[in-house]
Design an enzyme around this catalytic site. Sequence first.
Site, PDB file in Angstrom:
ATOM      1  N   GLU A  74       3.733  -1.659  -5.988  1.00 33.69           N
ATOM      2  CA  GLU A  74       2.594  -1.772  -5.087  1.00 33.69           C
ATOM      3  C   GLU A  74       2.939  -2.730  -3.945  1.00 33.69           C
ATOM      4  O   GLU A  74       2.455  -3.864  -3.873  1.00 33.69           O
ATOM      5  CB  GLU A  74       1.355  -2.183  -5.883  1.00 33.69           C
ATOM      6  N   HIS A 116      -1.601   5.343 -13.830  1.00 34.39           N
ATOM      7  CA  HIS A 116      -1.423   4.331 -12.780  1.00 34.39           C
ATOM      8  C   HIS A 116      -0.527   3.202 -13.288  1.00 34.39           C
ATOM      9  O   HIS A 116      -0.482   2.920 -14.488  1.00 34.39           O
ATOM     10  CB  HIS A 116      -2.780   3.751 -12.368  1.00 34.39           C
ATOM     11  N   GLU A 117       0.161   2.578 -12.348  1.00 35.51           N
ATOM     12  CA  GLU A 117       1.092   1.469 -12.641  1.00 35.51           C
ATOM     13  C   GLU A 117       2.230   1.888 -13.574  1.00 35.51           C
ATOM     14  O   GLU A 117       2.968   1.034 -14.084  1.00 35.51           O
ATOM     15  CB  GLU A 117       0.366   0.241 -13.248  1.00 35.51           C
ATOM     16  N   GLU A 123      -6.519   1.524  -3.041  1.00 35.97           N
ATOM     17  CA  GLU A 123      -7.192   0.314  -3.522  1.00 35.97           C
ATOM     18  C   GLU A 123      -6.856  -0.903  -2.664  1.00 35.97           C
ATOM     19  O   GLU A 123      -7.673  -1.807  -2.496  1.00 35.97           O
ATOM     20  CB  GLU A 123      -6.862   0.055  -4.995  1.00 35.97           C
TER      21      GLU A 123
HETATM   22  C1  NOJ Z   1      -5.625  -0.387 -11.075  1.00 32.27           C
HETATM   23  C2  NOJ Z   1      -5.723   1.054 -10.702  1.00 32.27           C
HETATM   24  O1  NOJ Z   1      -4.793   1.394  -9.722  1.00 32.27           O
HETATM   25  C3  NOJ Z   1      -7.132   1.319 -10.251  1.00 32.27           C
HETATM   26  O2  NOJ Z   1      -7.256   2.633  -9.777  1.00 32.27           O
HETATM   27  C4  NOJ Z   1      -8.059   1.050 -11.403  1.00 32.27           C
HETATM   28  O3  NOJ Z   1      -9.385   1.239 -10.969  1.00 32.27           O
HETATM   29  C5  NOJ Z   1      -7.904  -0.372 -11.908  1.00 32.27           C
HETATM   30  N1  NOJ Z   1      -6.539  -0.660 -12.165  1.00 32.27           N
HETATM   31  C6  NOJ Z   1      -8.691  -0.601 -13.183  1.00 32.27           C
HETATM   32  O4  NOJ Z   1      -8.152   0.169 -14.198  1.00 32.27           O
HETATM   33 CA    CA Z   2      -2.741   0.130  -9.085  1.00 29.05          CA
END
Ligand code: NOJ
Ligand code: CA
Length: 729
Positions: A201, A512-513, A537
Amino acid sequence: MQAKKLIPLLALLAAACHPAPTTAPEPKAELRSPDGQLRLCFYLSDEGTPRYALSCGDTPVLLPSRLGFSLRGTVKAEQLDYAADGSVSKSDTAPGIAFDRGFELTGTETDSFDEVWTPVWGEESQIRNHYNELLVHLRQPESGRLLDIRFRLFDDGLGFRYEFPGGGGLVHFVIKEEQTEFACADDWTAWWIPGDYDTQEYEYNCTKLSEVAAHFRDKMRGNSSQTPFSTSGVQTSLQMKTPEGLYVNIHEAALVDYPCLNLVVDGKTHVLRAHLTPDAEGWKGNLTAPAKTPWRTVQVAPSATAQLASRLVLNLNEPCALDDVSWIHPVKYMGVWWEMIAGAGSWAYTDAVGVDLHTFDYAAAKPNGRHSANNERVKLYIDFAAEHGFDALLVEGWNIGWEEWANCNKDYVFDFQTPYPDFDLEALNAYAHKKGILLVMHHETSSSVRNYERHLEAAYSLMNRYGYDAVKSGYVGDILPQGQHHYSQWMVNHYLYCITEAAKHHIMVNAHEAVRPTGLCRTYPNLIGNESAMGTEYQAFGGITPGHTAIIPFTRLNGGPMDYTPGIFEQNLKDWCGNDSHVNSTICGQLGLYLTMYSPLQMAADTPEHYSRFMDAFQFIKDVAVDWSESRYLYAEPMEYIVAARKAKGTGQWFCGGVTDGQERSFDVKLDFLEPGSYEATLYADAPDAHFSTNPQAYRISKLTVGPQDTIPVTMAPGGGFAISFRKL
Ligand code: NOJ
Ligand code: CA
């Protein structure tokens, strides 16, 4: 002098300026791409070190580059170097076994392959997989150990991987480091993010290879989750451009049971060296022969648009492993999400601290009054999503545990099954289904990975019971067990375990991640998305520099689709919810993303209230397809602009869109992709005075009657974009 004549001259100069390889032997084997343009040479130096080189026509791309490994030797107690506090790093002190020299060539094999395959979803309905192959058999006479290297040369680049057939006692072994090098022929321009074992990120940097380390020290702004491992490490997919105008991209394909690849840049020689993500002890992978590594990929494209059209990474993955794919489908969705990210609501139901999930009495606890995933609000989203033809609604913060979810190093954070008291799991699913909407499950693991695996079967079964067919998972925070990294072999195996277990339950996954994608969605098409890069985000975490979305398709998307979550129409977060961040994009810039940022999973990320103020522009998000039979990249330059046209699978309807960086840009969009006939084109364009920061909501919608002989001139505002939908008349 003509540009074409310059190329061989520059190439010779580049080769002459570059430090000569330790030896310059004759190639032991050669391979040409099917069109003859790319040439791979395989060498074995006097020390028996395998090397390879790649050229395009007369232009050297990679100079002779080292191949091989250093393996872990036996760790004996007397070899360990105990520090004063009694600690010892085995990887630092253990002797390495050289597996990058002393080889002899025992044979070579060649082959060629040509097929057309049909992806379950994608940018086109058919993909050609056409390559010539060279398999090199090596043996270390001293140890008897065997190593094979398999090269595949496509018209758009090279893939190669190591194979360990066993032999010479090499059965169970540990990698100390992979010694693969990519000796770039010159000081190329590179678009890079810092090498990091735990996050991608980051915003991108654009520098010469020689400037990576200095730029890193001067300019890098980080946040607490970003911990680059070196000032000269970079991640893949690494996009580069040569002075001759070739676009060279280095990545990996089919990352399975192996740590993720990073590269360390030697600023003087322009050699990129493999640097694998370590495990908790610093080792770089445990293998059992017969075994193979992921493919190392080197795409070579004559233009930026050709790079975006390359399917080499997908082609190097195995065919679909699932017998039945009828349950996998593209998804256009909304979400109870952005309001929590921006700070207008919360995931947690209470403000309690020290919550033990086994004993905490949520029913008796005091609600914080800001919990977004409540019955009333979720129903409002369901109504809006249903009215406007969406497939699904993501709901985050539905389950207990969010009070202490991130960075608490807590093992038992979530059970992935118990809803908060104000979220009626059964009733809301029934309500959604009645309206033709599927809810998307959310599993934030907070990186407590063993806890997730413990609950996985029950969590997926619960999804089956209530009719969820897609899950968004997440891995925020440090990995538990401690010392493991998001991109280490152990985690790579975890992500794939979740995907294959999900497939058994007919569940699609959007993680994600997680580790950056390497084309595994070909083999497991229920992997319909990943984040694995800086997504929308960050518009709520300080803003994203315009231009970010014009580099992501070259880099992050090279391995598979991203859940970028576009569609933010209200840029002023301060007036909405007191968030000081600003969304650095015009409304048309957001619309363009549905074309330039390919994904079978596309979100309309803003809230119903915000969309309600711009229903005419929202119409494009309602109309745009998410699965395509044909895609054309019309204009592109990394981190500057992308213009793409796509034909919807099934309906045959064409759409076109573009995004630009912080500069205003104009393009003539030639409509020669349209089939003969007459069309109504609806153009969503930035207004002349639009600007991502000062006037992001200014747009004009116009209707034109056009055909394939026509051209539509478009102008994108700074941080803006455009979108066009075509309707056959
Ligand atoms: C990071 C994620 O990228 C995001 O989309 C998510 O809402 C938050 N974590 C909480 O899980
Ligand atoms: Ca994220």
